[in-house]
Design an enzyme around this catalytic site. Structure first.
Site, PDB file in Angstrom:
ATOM      1  N   ASP A  51       0.527  -1.272   0.196  1.00 17.24           N
ATOM      2  CA  ASP A  51       0.371   0.218   0.622  1.00 17.24           C
ATOM      3  C   ASP A  51       1.143   1.223   0.033  1.00 17.24           C
ATOM      4  O   ASP A  51       0.128   2.480  -0.484  1.00 17.24           O
ATOM      5  CB  ASP A  51      -0.963   0.271   1.138  1.00 17.24           C
ATOM      6  CG  ASP A  51       0.164  -0.478   2.530  1.00 17.24           C
ATOM      7  OD1 ASP A  51       0.986   0.329   2.725  1.00 17.24           O
ATOM      8  OD2 ASP A  51      -1.100   0.035   3.805  1.00 17.24           O
ATOM      9  N   SER A  52       1.842   1.128  -0.150  1.00 21.38           N
ATOM     10  CA  SER A  52       3.185   2.036   0.156  1.00 21.38           C
ATOM     11  C   SER A  52       2.857   3.035  -1.812  1.00 21.38           C
ATOM     12  O   SER A  52       3.302   3.775  -1.805  1.00 21.38           O
ATOM     13  CB  SER A  52       4.422   1.859   0.085  1.00 21.38           C
ATOM     14  OG  SER A  52       4.698   0.786  -0.540  1.00 21.38           O
ATOM     15  N   ASP A  90      -0.858  -5.910  -1.050  1.00 18.77           N
ATOM     16  CA  ASP A  90      -1.628  -5.427   1.132  1.00 18.77           C
ATOM     17  C   ASP A  90      -3.321  -5.032   1.011  1.00 18.77           C
ATOM     18  O   ASP A  90      -4.112  -5.211  -0.011  1.00 18.77           O
ATOM     19  CB  ASP A  90      -0.552  -4.296   1.189  1.00 18.77           C
ATOM     20  CG  ASP A  90       0.571  -4.004   1.966  1.00 18.77           C
ATOM     21  OD1 ASP A  90       0.866  -5.561   3.225  1.00 18.77           O
ATOM     22  OD2 ASP A  90       1.233  -3.028   1.808  1.00 18.77           O
ATOM     23  N   LYS A 120      -1.235  -9.698   3.107  1.00 26.14           N
ATOM     24  CA  LYS A 120      -0.951  -9.237   4.141  1.00 26.14           C
ATOM     25  C   LYS A 120      -1.709  -7.908   4.844  1.00 26.14           C
ATOM     26  O   LYS A 120      -2.107  -7.345   4.481  1.00 26.14           O
ATOM     27  CB  LYS A 120       0.936  -8.725   3.331  1.00 26.14           C
ATOM     28  CG  LYS A 120       1.412  -7.538   4.949  1.00 26.14           C
ATOM     29  CD  LYS A 120       3.105  -7.409   4.542  1.00 26.14           C
ATOM     30  CE  LYS A 120       3.482  -5.723   3.955  1.00 26.14           C
ATOM     31  NZ  LYS A 120       2.613  -4.802   4.614  1.00 26.14           N
ATOM     32  N   GLU A 122      -1.254  -5.124   8.413  1.00 22.98           N
ATOM     33  CA  GLU A 122      -1.257  -4.482   8.987  1.00 22.98           C
ATOM     34  C   GLU A 122      -1.483  -5.503  11.236  1.00 22.98           C
ATOM     35  O   GLU A 122      -2.654  -4.789  11.079  1.00 22.98           O
ATOM     36  CB  GLU A 122      -0.820  -3.363   9.685  1.00 22.98           C
ATOM     37  CG  GLU A 122      -0.019  -3.038   7.875  1.00 22.98           C
ATOM     38  CD  GLU A 122       0.159  -1.641   7.802  1.00 22.98           C
ATOM     39  OE1 GLU A 122      -0.174  -1.124   9.125  1.00 22.98           O
ATOM     40  OE2 GLU A 122       1.404  -1.431   6.851  1.00 22.98           O
ATOM     41  N   GLU A 189       9.071  -3.464  10.651  1.00 17.35           N
ATOM     42  CA  GLU A 189       9.286  -2.860  10.277  1.00 17.35           C
ATOM     43  C   GLU A 189       9.823  -2.348  11.489  1.00 17.35           C
ATOM     44  O   GLU A 189       9.570  -1.937  12.327  1.00 17.35           O
ATOM     45  CB  GLU A 189       8.315  -2.256   9.201  1.00 17.35           C
ATOM     46  CG  GLU A 189       8.642  -1.248   8.840  1.00 17.35           C
ATOM     47  CD  GLU A 189       7.823  -0.638   7.878  1.00 17.35           C
ATOM     48  OE1 GLU A 189       6.627  -0.817   7.090  1.00 17.35           O
ATOM     49  OE2 GLU A 189       8.196   0.313   7.493  1.00 17.35           O
TER      50      GLU A 189
END
Ligand code: KIV
Length: 271
Positions: A51-52, A90, A120, A122, A189
């Site tokens: 999602d970057s 993501d 993925k 978070e 991270e």
């Protein structure tokens, strides 16, 4: 050793075997067909449609604005460029936090509409129910702990996480919960290398580090950072392998010059 040519198609089982054999896992982000194809042909193990994309593709300040539809667009493009690598996508902010039913619906949309291999998300304890539900639908899930950019407004800064014992303990506990919930790997991270080492040794599943030191089972970098496209971002953990910003600027300047000077196209470049 650079590329394991024995691996025909990377799966979650392959990553597990790499950890067992002590061979490191390589992972990079990609958001489009052309770069995905180059990275895949170079032999990367995992491509993350991060999602970057919200930052590096759309120019937003954080990862929060990107939508599920936009992630699906990027993921579909990456899948079309990939033959060998495992493609992980993501789940964007807002597509899984409300409850496990919403999380599963978002997960199914990505899998159905893109052909991705895994997802993925978070967080730790707070997302465990969602992880279990997605995994029980047959979808592999990668966790993400430490600095989790979707929570940036809670943290307030992008500094190293889990330096204090309380936060380190929560991360230790969350990593076990994610493994028990069925995650096949966890991204760590921006946490201290010693903590990442401890977690990597304790978990059976692979850890993939970004700013988490040398003891993780694999490493991930954002393509725009490691290729030197994004020149403003210079954290200590980043190794830049190319200065693409300089190369592209110089190439485009030469092109502009050639057009202005009527040097391009030449006789041999026309019909
Ligand atoms: O979105 C992303 O690029 C990521 C990596 C930083 C791991 O989540």
């Amino acid at each position: 050793m650079s590329v394991n040519k024995q691996i025909r198609k990377v799966t979650t089982n392959t990553l597990q075997k790499l950890k067992t054999n002590g061979e490191k896992i390589s992972m990079i982000t990609a958001y489009d067909f052309s770069f995905a194809r180059l990275f895949d042909q170079a032999g990367i193990d995992v491509i993350l449609v991060g999602d970057s994309a919200s930052n590096v593709m759309a120019g937003h300040e954080s990862t929060l604005p990107i939508t599920l539809d936009q992630m699906i667009y990027h993921a579909g493009s990456v899948i079309r460029g990939t033959e060998r690598a495992l493609v992980v996508v993501d789940l964007p902010f807002g597509s899984y936090q409300s409850n496990s039913e919403v999380a599963l619906a978002s997960a199914i949309r990505i899998m159905k509409e893109t052909g991705a291999h895994a997802l993925k998300l978070e967080g730790g304890e707070e997302v465990v129910e969602s992880v279990k539900r997605i995994v029980s639908a047959g979808i592999p899930v990668m966790g993400h702990l430490g600095l989790t950019p979707q929570s940036i407004h809670k943290f307030g800064t992008y500094v190293v996480r889990a330096k204090e014992e309380a936060e380190a303990n929560k991360l230790r506990n969350d990593s076990m919960l994610l493994q028990d919930a069925g995650c096949f790997a966890v991204v760590l991270e921006k946490i201290p290398a010693e903590l990442a080492k401890e977690v990597s040794e304790k978990l059976n599943i692979p850890t993939i580090g970004i700013g988490a030191g040398m003891y993780c089972d694999g490493q991930v970098l954002v393509m725009h950072d490691m290729l030197g496209i994004n020149t403003e971002f210079k954290p200590r953990f980043l190794r830049t392998y190319l200065n693409l910003a300089e190369e592209v600027t110089s190439a485009v300047k030469r092109y502009i010059n050639d057009v202005k000077n009527k040097d391009f196209p030449s006789e041999s470049e026309q019909y």
